[in-house]
Design a protein around this motif. Structure first.
Motif: not given
Length: 291
Positions: A44-68
């Protein structure tokens, strides 16, 4: 017109009996659910953080989808790690080495279970002992031997390693399957005058097909996911397997973010997922045969 009344505690004709929920059954089901959730959490963590746009990643793992940004992350990983040639290399290594290991393991299982050879237990432990030592103990002698013989950074060298490490577990699967086959079939064929070679190819191999496919899938996934020998015994881009190429995205000279790395990891895992679902019917047929 007569009516049939269901008696409490008895199964109604044509209807499967209900299983009573006992404390042991509840505890077992709860344990299985908890273990499944624990296993699914990294996915789940792999899928959710792979969905985050690289430019929007702040260094903290996400538990829920943030963008695509999955496709963009995969595209960057494919380009910056040059995954195309390395995926071709891994496909070559996984298919050829797994196939060769299955042939050797099936032959060895037939010889040590079906044929009247002496010291069957000794042969089993001699072959299966290849899985008892950690793979790290082979790195130094392999590296030195490969450097002296010209097998270092060569496709044939990696092929030999992968075949060697795949044989013991494949033999374990094929031997256990051979033990479940009815000996009367082999005895009848021998009485009719069939040679051991004919018994192997016309009887043993067709009966063992589902087990061979299952063992092939296991070894394919094992070779495909190998990183240890890939980074130790190869350096060239046209030789290294895909996991060694993917590891460069996390190297000291890489400037991509974790979403790109996770997108690449998700991308390179697709062939193993496709293979597993394609071979699923062989697993089911094997279970029906020996269930």
């Amino acid at each position: 017109m007569s009516t049939t009344r269901a008696t409490p505690g008895r199964a109604t004709p044509g209807r499967a009996p209900r299983r009573r929920l006992t404390p042991g059954r509840i505890a077992r089901n709860t344990t299985l659910v908890v273990i499944s959730l624990i296993w699914a959490l990294p996915t789940w963590l792999l899928l959710v953080n792979a969905l985050v746009p690289a430019a929007d990643y702040g260094g903290t793992p996400h538990w829920w989808p943030q963008g695509f940004g999955l496709f963009d992350n995969m595209s960057q990983a494919w380009t910056k790690a040059d995954l195309g040639p390395s995926m071709g290399n891994s496909l070559l290594y996984a298919v050829t080495s797994a196939a060769a290991a299955i042939v050797v393991a099936t032959t060895a299982a037939f010889a040590t279970v079906i044929m009247p050879v002496r010291h069957k237990a000794l042969w089993f432990w001699l072959i299966y002992s290849g899985t008892l030592l950690p793979l790290q103990v082979f790195l130094r002698p392999l590296f030195l031997a490969y450097a002296d013989t010209g097998l270092y950074d060569a496709q044939f060298g990696l092929f030999l390693v992968y075949v060697a490490i795949a044989i013991p577990f494949a033999y374990f699967i094929m031997r256990n399957f051979a033990l479940t086959l009815a000996p009367e079939i082999i005895e009848a064929a021998r009485i009719d005058g069939a040679s051991w070679w004919r018994v192997f190819w016309q009887i043993h191999v067709p009966l063992s097909r589902s087990a061979m496919v299952a063992a092939f899938v296991f070894q394919f996934v094992s070779v495909w996911n190998d990183l240890l020998f890939g980074i130790t015994l190869s350096t060239s881009k046209n030789i290294r397997p895909v996991m060694a190429a993917l590891a460069e995205l996390q190297g000291n000279y890489s400037n991509v973010g974790p979403p790109v790395v996770l997108g690449g990891a998700l991308l390179v895992s697709l062939p193993t997922v496709v293979l597993f679902f394609s071979a699923q019917r062989f697993f089911v047929s094997s279970l029906k045969l020996h269930g």
